[in-house]
Design a protein around this motif. Structure first.
Motif, PDB file in Angstrom:
ATOM      1  N   GLY A  60     -11.232   3.688 -12.356  1.00 48.86           N
ATOM      2  CA  GLY A  60      -9.573   3.821 -12.003  1.00 48.86           C
ATOM      3  C   GLY A  60      -8.282   3.295 -12.466  1.00 48.86           C
ATOM      4  N   SER A  61      -8.534   3.060 -13.551  1.00 53.31           N
ATOM      5  CA  SER A  61      -7.136   2.714 -14.122  1.00 53.31           C
ATOM      6  C   SER A  61      -5.789   3.863 -14.881  1.00 53.31           C
ATOM      7  CB  SER A  61      -7.790   2.506 -16.171  1.00 53.31           C
ATOM      8  OG  SER A  61      -8.077   3.628 -16.570  1.00 53.31           O
ATOM      9  N   GLN A  62      -5.776   4.770 -14.335  1.00 55.34           N
ATOM     10  CA  GLN A  62      -5.051   5.883 -14.162  1.00 55.34           C
ATOM     11  C   GLN A  62      -4.766   6.024 -13.081  1.00 55.34           C
ATOM     12  OE1 GLN A  62      -3.509   7.180 -17.020  1.00 55.34           O
ATOM     13  NE2 GLN A  62      -5.232   6.155 -18.669  1.00 55.34           N
ATOM     14  N   ASP A  63      -5.142   5.083 -11.977  1.00 55.13           N
ATOM     15  CA  ASP A  63      -4.538   6.107 -10.261  1.00 55.13           C
ATOM     16  C   ASP A  63      -4.272   4.249  -9.328  1.00 55.13           C
ATOM     17  OD1 ASP A  63      -6.034   8.226 -10.776  1.00 55.13           O
ATOM     18  OD2 ASP A  63      -7.327   7.609 -10.298  1.00 55.13           O
ATOM     19  N   LEU A  64      -4.643   3.052 -10.099  1.00 53.05           N
ATOM     20  CA  LEU A  64      -4.837   1.888  -9.025  1.00 53.05           C
ATOM     21  C   LEU A  64      -3.578   0.856  -9.206  1.00 53.05           C
ATOM     22  CD1 LEU A  64      -8.691   1.390  -8.578  1.00 53.05           C
ATOM     23  CD2 LEU A  64      -7.105   2.964  -7.326  1.00 53.05           C
ATOM     24  N   THR A  65      -2.515   1.531 -10.254  1.00 50.56           N
ATOM     25  CA  THR A  65      -1.984   0.276 -10.153  1.00 50.56           C
ATOM     26  C   THR A  65      -0.413   0.667  -9.767  1.00 50.56           C
ATOM     27  OG1 THR A  65      -0.652   2.360 -12.285  1.00 50.56           O
ATOM     28  CG2 THR A  65      -2.529   1.076 -13.127  1.00 50.56           C
ATOM     29  N   GLU A  66      -0.526   1.195  -8.983  1.00 52.49           N
ATOM     30  CA  GLU A  66       0.940   1.327  -8.547  1.00 52.49           C
ATOM     31  C   GLU A  66       0.001   0.625  -6.970  1.00 52.49           C
ATOM     32  OE1 GLU A  66       3.721   1.633  -5.957  1.00 52.49           O
ATOM     33  OE2 GLU A  66       4.143   2.875  -8.101  1.00 52.49           O
ATOM     34  N   PRO A  67       1.108  -0.432  -6.363  1.00 56.94           N
ATOM     35  CA  PRO A  67       0.494  -1.024  -5.017  1.00 56.94           C
ATOM     36  C   PRO A  67       1.053  -0.208  -4.288  1.00 56.94           C
ATOM     37  CG  PRO A  67       2.600  -2.445  -6.358  1.00 56.94           C
ATOM     38  CD  PRO A  67       2.469  -0.448  -7.122  1.00 56.94           C
ATOM     39  N   SER A  68       1.407   0.657  -4.024  1.00 63.85           N
ATOM     40  CA  SER A  68       1.365   1.596  -2.496  1.00 63.85           C
ATOM     41  C   SER A  68       0.750   2.406  -2.147  1.00 63.85           C
ATOM     42  CB  SER A  68       2.601   2.273  -2.618  1.00 63.85           C
ATOM     43  OG  SER A  68       2.555   3.128  -3.463  1.00 63.85           O
ATOM     44  N   ARG A  69      -0.461   2.863  -3.364  1.00 60.85           N
ATOM     45  CA  ARG A  69      -1.970   3.113  -3.725  1.00 60.85           C
ATOM     46  C   ARG A  69      -2.941   2.448  -3.751  1.00 60.85           C
ATOM     47  NH1 ARG A  69      -1.202   7.803  -7.632  1.00 60.85           N
ATOM     48  NH2 ARG A  69      -3.029   8.262  -6.715  1.00 60.85           N
ATOM     49  N   ASN A  70      -2.437   1.393  -3.763  1.00 60.91           N
ATOM     50  CA  ASN A  70      -4.031   0.359  -4.290  1.00 60.91           C
ATOM     51  C   ASN A  70      -4.494  -0.095  -2.647  1.00 60.91           C
ATOM     52  OD1 ASN A  70      -5.249  -2.132  -4.900  1.00 60.91           O
ATOM     53  ND2 ASN A  70      -4.243  -1.334  -6.730  1.00 60.91           N
ATOM     54  N   LEU A  71      -5.737  -0.206  -2.522  1.00 60.58           N
ATOM     55  CA  LEU A  71      -6.635  -0.452  -1.496  1.00 60.58           C
ATOM     56  C   LEU A  71      -6.402  -2.300  -1.179  1.00 60.58           C
ATOM     57  CD1 LEU A  71      -7.795   0.098   1.521  1.00 60.58           C
ATOM     58  CD2 LEU A  71      -9.489   0.585   0.533  1.00 60.58           C
ATOM     59  N   LEU A  72      -6.801  -2.684  -2.739  1.00 61.05           N
ATOM     60  CA  LEU A  72      -6.520  -4.388  -2.733  1.00 61.05           C
ATOM     61  C   LEU A  72      -5.950  -4.502  -2.124  1.00 61.05           C
ATOM     62  CD1 LEU A  72      -8.296  -6.767  -4.273  1.00 61.05           C
ATOM     63  CD2 LEU A  72      -7.664  -6.558  -5.775  1.00 61.05           C
ATOM     64  N   VAL A  73      -4.404  -3.837  -2.500  1.00 61.11           N
ATOM     65  CA  VAL A  73      -3.151  -4.771  -2.132  1.00 61.11           C
ATOM     66  C   VAL A  73      -3.043  -4.239  -0.402  1.00 61.11           C
ATOM     67  CG1 VAL A  73      -0.574  -4.885  -2.227  1.00 61.11           C
ATOM     68  CG2 VAL A  73      -2.000  -4.725  -4.397  1.00 61.11           C
ATOM     69  N   LYS A  74      -3.530  -3.096  -0.138  1.00 64.94           N
ATOM     70  CA  LYS A  74      -3.145  -3.049   1.785  1.00 64.94           C
ATOM     71  C   LYS A  74      -4.377  -3.975   1.915  1.00 64.94           C
ATOM     72  CE  LYS A  74      -2.195   1.913   0.751  1.00 64.94           C
ATOM     73  NZ  LYS A  74      -2.121   3.727   1.113  1.00 64.94           N
ATOM     74  N   SER A  75      -5.022  -3.966   1.486  1.00 65.68           N
ATOM     75  CA  SER A  75      -5.879  -4.727   2.481  1.00 65.68           C
ATOM     76  C   SER A  75      -5.761  -6.563   2.357  1.00 65.68           C
ATOM     77  CB  SER A  75      -7.727  -4.811   1.878  1.00 65.68           C
ATOM     78  OG  SER A  75      -8.329  -3.634   1.931  1.00 65.68           O
ATOM     79  N   TYR A  76      -4.607  -7.588   1.244  1.00 67.31           N
ATOM     80  CA  TYR A  76      -4.363  -8.421   1.299  1.00 67.31           C
ATOM     81  C   TYR A  76      -3.119  -8.270   2.018  1.00 67.31           C
ATOM     82  CZ  TYR A  76      -1.535 -11.859  -0.915  1.00 67.31           C
ATOM     83  OH  TYR A  76      -0.728 -13.250  -1.042  1.00 67.31           O
ATOM     84  N   GLU A  77      -2.868  -7.945   2.179  1.00 68.93           N
ATOM     85  CA  GLU A  77      -0.992  -7.774   2.686  1.00 68.93           C
ATOM     86  C   GLU A  77      -1.565  -7.896   4.698  1.00 68.93           C
ATOM     87  OE1 GLU A  77       2.197  -5.582   2.045  1.00 68.93           O
ATOM     88  OE2 GLU A  77       2.030  -7.134   0.003  1.00 68.93           O
ATOM     89  N   TYR A  78      -2.353  -6.670   4.872  1.00 67.91           N
ATOM     90  CA  TYR A  78      -3.591  -6.799   6.227  1.00 67.91           C
ATOM     91  C   TYR A  78      -3.620  -8.110   6.910  1.00 67.91           C
ATOM     92  CZ  TYR A  78      -5.632  -4.680  10.357  1.00 67.91           C
ATOM     93  OH  TYR A  78      -6.219  -5.076  11.701  1.00 67.91           O
ATOM     94  N   ALA A  79      -4.728  -9.236   5.411  1.00 70.71           N
ATOM     95  CA  ALA A  79      -5.348  -9.491   6.790  1.00 70.71           C
ATOM     96  C   ALA A  79      -4.281 -10.916   6.323  1.00 70.71           C
ATOM     97  CB  ALA A  79      -5.900 -10.473   4.898  1.00 70.71           C
ATOM     98  N   CYS A  80      -2.766 -10.804   5.620  1.00 68.08           N
ATOM     99  CA  CYS A  80      -2.385 -11.993   5.569  1.00 68.08           C
ATOM    100  C   CYS A  80      -0.648 -12.133   6.994  1.00 68.08           C
ATOM    101  CB  CYS A  80      -0.938 -12.395   4.509  1.00 68.08           C
ATOM    102  SG  CYS A  80      -1.714 -12.163   2.662  1.00 68.08           S
ATOM    103  N   ARG A  81      -0.639 -10.736   7.412  1.00 65.28           N
ATOM    104  CA  ARG A  81      -0.293 -10.278   8.768  1.00 65.28           C
ATOM    105  C   ARG A  81      -1.357 -10.489   9.497  1.00 65.28           C
ATOM    106  NH1 ARG A  81       1.022  -4.884   6.220  1.00 65.28           N
ATOM    107  NH2 ARG A  81      -0.579  -4.321   7.336  1.00 65.28           N
ATOM    108  N   LYS A  82      -2.699 -10.264   9.907  1.00 69.90           N
ATOM    109  CA  LYS A  82      -3.335 -10.676  10.888  1.00 69.90           C
ATOM    110  C   LYS A  82      -3.574 -12.622  10.945  1.00 69.90           C
ATOM    111  CE  LYS A  82      -6.776  -8.730  12.822  1.00 69.90           C
ATOM    112  NZ  LYS A  82      -6.672  -6.965  14.268  1.00 69.90           N
ATOM    113  N   TRP A  83      -3.942 -12.855   9.497  1.00 70.11           N
ATOM    114  CA  TRP A  83      -2.786 -14.728   9.958  1.00 70.11           C
ATOM    115  C   TRP A  83      -2.198 -15.202   9.973  1.00 70.11           C
ATOM    116  CZ3 TRP A  83      -7.165 -14.079   5.295  1.00 70.11           C
ATOM    117  CH2 TRP A  83      -8.677 -14.122   5.562  1.00 70.11           C
ATOM    118  N   GLN A  84      -0.845 -14.579   9.929  1.00 72.39           N
ATOM    119  CA  GLN A  84       0.366 -15.001  10.116  1.00 72.39           C
ATOM    120  C   GLN A  84       0.514 -15.788   8.684  1.00 72.39           C
ATOM    121  OE1 GLN A  84       0.568 -16.350  14.117  1.00 72.39           O
ATOM    122  NE2 GLN A  84       0.642 -14.468  14.791  1.00 72.39           N
ATOM    123  N   GLN A  85       0.137 -15.345   8.032  1.00 74.11           N
ATOM    124  CA  GLN A  85       0.649 -15.916   6.833  1.00 74.11           C
ATOM    125  C   GLN A  85       1.530 -15.594   5.725  1.00 74.11           C
ATOM    126  OE1 GLN A  85      -3.404 -16.861   5.033  1.00 74.11           O
ATOM    127  NE2 GLN A  85      -3.170 -15.840   3.548  1.00 74.11           N
TER     128      GLN A  85
END
Length: 309
Positions: free
Chosen positions: A53-78
């Protein structure tokens, strides 16, 4: 060498295992490592990807790790503290080996590390399953082991079975070909006859009972499926041939599409080489290059790899 503030190791997983559609999942000894190198301003991300994934995952808007991190932060209101990340990926993307589950679980674990009172694994399971959509990859990624799991939309229930015994391995053949999960879902019928449903229920129950009691000779029979594999095997070259041929290999205990494919997984007893060669040969004959892994059960699941300042 840059200091690593947080680091997690996340295992690959193989879901379904034939008859256990959306229910059975096995954590495997193949890993993605995720490192938090630095915190940044909120919602700012810098991502380095080494390996898959070195060619595909460096863009934050397409990175599921970042999306999941932000989702968890919203869920926990942090606050979603920004991150400079490094991912060292050995799990092939889009091949049915749970790479998306590692991203989901990794994002949640990073968010959890920033909680004032971090949650334990059991409390993280529903969120990981919600993001993944099904528990069959998310739960074994978090807990390790062979797992039978289900959820009702809010609560996850699971049982973790023993590891594979000594002398048994999971041989995974990975073709140079991707099948997207949504495409694999679309290939399935919306309704199935009662007889087909009973067929799968009996095999899935036999699989779980046989694995729990060490009756490995039942696996070939127990991994038979009529809900999804016959439809998904048509989506990629070599799939149908492997499901048929591997039943004739003495060292093969059972064979299935790994997750939604196109990787194929076979349980081998003794020398796994003949099993690996047979699967890769079927891909080659279909005009597709492939590689293979010989793997063990990962019994630890997702875990920290230490933190230093």
């Amino acid at each position: 060498m840059e200091p690593v503030r947080l680091s997690f190791r996340l295992p690959a997983t193989s879901a379904n295992l034939g008859s256990g559609f959306d229910t059975l999942g096995l954590a495997l000894s193949l890993y993605n490592d995720i490192e938090v190198l630095e915190t940044l301003e909120e919602h700012c991300y810098e991502i380095e990807v080494i390996g898959e994934g070195s060619q595909d995952l460096t863009e934050p808007s397409r990175n599921l790790l970042v999306k999941s991190y932000e989702y968890a932060c919203r869920k926990w209101q942090q606050p979603a503290v920004g991150l400079r990340l490094r991912s060292i990926n050995a799990i092939p993307l889009g091949r049915g080996l749970g790479s998306s589950a590692t991203a989901v679980v990794g994002g949640i674990l990073i968010a959890n590390a920033f909680r004032t009172e971090p949650l334990g694994t059991e409390a993280l399971l529903p969120l990981a399953t919600e993001l993944e959509g099904h528990p069959d990859n998310a739960v074994p990624c978090l807990t390790g082991g062979m797992v039978v799991s289900c959820w009702n939309g809010t609560e996850v229930r699971y049982v973790r079975l023993p590891a594979m015994p000594e002398g048994m391995s999971a041989v995974v053949a990975v073709p140079d070909f991707k099948v997207h999960t949504h495409e694999a879902r679309e290939a399935l019928p919306r309704e199935v006859p009662l007889g087909e449903a009973v067929f799968n229920l009996s095999r899935a129950a036999l699989f779980a009972a046989s694995w729990a009691t060490g009756n490995w000779e039942n696996l070939m029979f127990a991994m038979e499926d009529r809900l999804h594999q016959q439809f998904r095997a048509r989506l990629f070259p070599g799939g149908e041939a492997i499901l048929t041929r591997m039943k004739k290999i003495p060292e093969c205990l059972g064979v299935a599409i790994s997750g939604s494919g196109p990787s194929m997984l076979a349980f081998a007893r003794g020398n796994p080489q003949r099993v690996a060669i047979a699967m890769c040969q079927a891909f080659t004959e279909s005009g597709v290059r492939s590689r293979f892994f010989v793997l063990d059960t990962d019994m630890q699941g997702a875990r920290p790899r230490g933190a230093v300042e």
